[in-house]
Enzyme design. Structure first.
Site, PDB file in Angstrom:
ATOM      1  N   HIS A 132       0.804  -1.228   0.000  1.00  0.00           N
ATOM      2  CA  HIS A 132       0.000   0.000   0.000  1.00  0.00           C
ATOM      3  C   HIS A 132       0.837   1.278   0.000  1.00  0.00           C
ATOM      4  O   HIS A 132       0.303   2.357  -0.285  1.00  0.00           O
ATOM      5  CB  HIS A 132      -0.928   0.038   1.214  1.00  0.00           C
ATOM      6  N   ALA A 133       2.107   1.193   0.349  1.00  0.00           N
ATOM      7  CA  ALA A 133       2.911   2.419   0.452  1.00  0.00           C
ATOM      8  C   ALA A 133       3.023   3.111  -0.895  1.00  0.00           C
ATOM      9  O   ALA A 133       3.247   2.476  -1.921  1.00  0.00           O
ATOM     10  CB  ALA A 133       4.299   2.085   0.995  1.00  0.00           C
TER      11      ALA A 133
END
Length: 393
Positions: A132-133
């Site tokens: 998700h980063a």
């Protein structure tokens, strides 16, 4: 290439970081490695244990902005720090946060290097998969995006076709975002519908940027999808688009949070269904890219009941023969799990007792899973020269 060698990348220093009661507690990887070790998976012929170095600034800035790296370093020493997605309930700051995240990235990078450079056919980093980063923002428990960092390194080495398969219950948004406009990277994600679950992306019509149409493939599944429905969706979409793309290497994110016991989502898979998914990915890698496969962990918050068993199955599939589902968990491991999490129900076998059934997809039904499959196939298959309505494609 080393015939059937598998690199297992593990940095035990990751257990030294205290994340409090955060769901991404490193106990899940400690218990995974302990279970795999006690079952003999890590002692199989051809297994190479690799202790990686942390990712360098050069490695990380292939994906992340330098000022974001500065923010990650600063956040733990400033009690009033805000911004960049940090110091939030999802992404609390903790001492050594940059070092911990860089170690995870370094492990996935080492796995990709082992496979690409030919010292191993397959590689696994169960601590990775933090998908998700974003380039300048932490999100969804993820500080640095290790799959994206590894893929960026592969592209820098001259890779022309990299397939990324994400079977976490949440959409692999950070990896998709990093390569949405790059025709060299195919991102495929099966996940719970963004109408019901974080991060709110991953609809079927997200198919890639103007110069990369068809290289983003998303299969959003309805809540309560079980093994049979999930595997039907996988086999109706993934093999066809991967074969059409013809990757040189497959990177997979194997989050264990699609399991029915996971506290943060609503799919209904069993450990047995997850095992079947890992076998399918290995078979696909064997078919399309001479077995070159890098597997990472990802989400998974049933820290004792699910994650160690799921990822031990992953390690077994990557290193040789799958473990028999009825295999019993060793007494020593059960004692360790009970010590680490006294309130958890410690599983006694490697199965949930539900042998998964694979069903053939067919168009024209009213089943919500089949409608989801058809929506994805309609959006993407023609871009690969495939017929969305023909089950043979």
């Amino acid at each position: 290439m080393a015939d059937d060698a598998t690199a297992v990348v593990w940095d035990s220093a990751l257990l030294d970081y205290d994340m409090g009661d955060h769901p991404l507690d490193p106990v899940r990887v400690e218990l995974t490695m302990a279970l795999a070790r006690e079952l003999g998976v890590l002692d199989r012929p051809g297994v190479q244990m690799i202790t990686p170095r942390p990712a360098s600034e050069t490695d990380l800035t292939r994906v992340h902005r330098p000022d974001y790296l500065d923010a990650v370093r600063l956040a733990p020493i400033d009690p009033f720090f805000t911004g960049w997605g940090l110091n939030t309930p999802d992404n609390p700051v903790f001492d050594g946060m940059h070092d911990s995240a860089a170690r995870i990235c370094g492990a996935t990078l080492a796995a990709a290097q082992a496979v690409w450079q030919g010292s191993a056919r397959r590689a696994v980093n169960v601590s990775g998969g933090l998908h998700h980063a974003m380039p300048a923002r932490a999100a969804g428990f993820c500080v640095y995006n290790d799959p994206a960092v590894a893929i960026a390194w592969l592209l820098e080495q001259g890779a022309q076709r990299v397939a990324y398969l994400d079977i976490d219950v949440h959409h692999g948004d950070g990896v998709q975002c990093a390569f949405y406009d790059d025709p060299r990277v195919l991102t495929v994600s099966l996940h719970e519908t963004p109408l019901a679950l974080f991060p709110g992306t991953g609809f079927a019509d997200e198919v890639g940027g103007p110069n990369a149409e068809g290289t983003a493939v998303n299969v959003p599944l309805p809540p309560n999808t079980d093994d049979a429905g999930w595997l039907r969706a996988f086999h109706a979409v993934v093999p066809s688009v991967v074969r059409a793309f013809a990757p040189e290497i497959i990177i997979s994110q194997c989050g264990a949070d699609a399991h029915h016991l996971d506290p943060l989502a609503d799919l209904r898979l069993s450990v047995d269904g997850q095992r079947a998914a890992y076998i399918a990915i290995r078979e696909l890698a064997d078919e399309v890219c001479d077995g070159r496969w890098v597997a990472t962990g990802g989400g998974g918050y049933a820290l004792v009941e699910v994650v160690p068993r799921a990822w031990t199955h992953l390690l077994a599939v990557a290193t040789g023969e799958p473990l028999a589902p009825e295999t019993r968990t060793p007494p020593g491991w059960r004692a360790l799990a009970a010590e680490r999490r006294p309130d958890a129900k410690v599983p006694e076998t490697m199965t949930d007792g539900t042998p998964p059934q694979t069903q053939q997809w067919s168009p024209g039904t009213t089943d919500p899973i089949d409608r989801a499959i058809l929506a994805t196939r309609t959006a993407v298959f023609p871009l690969h020269g495939l017929d969305p309505h023909d089950p043979r494609d």
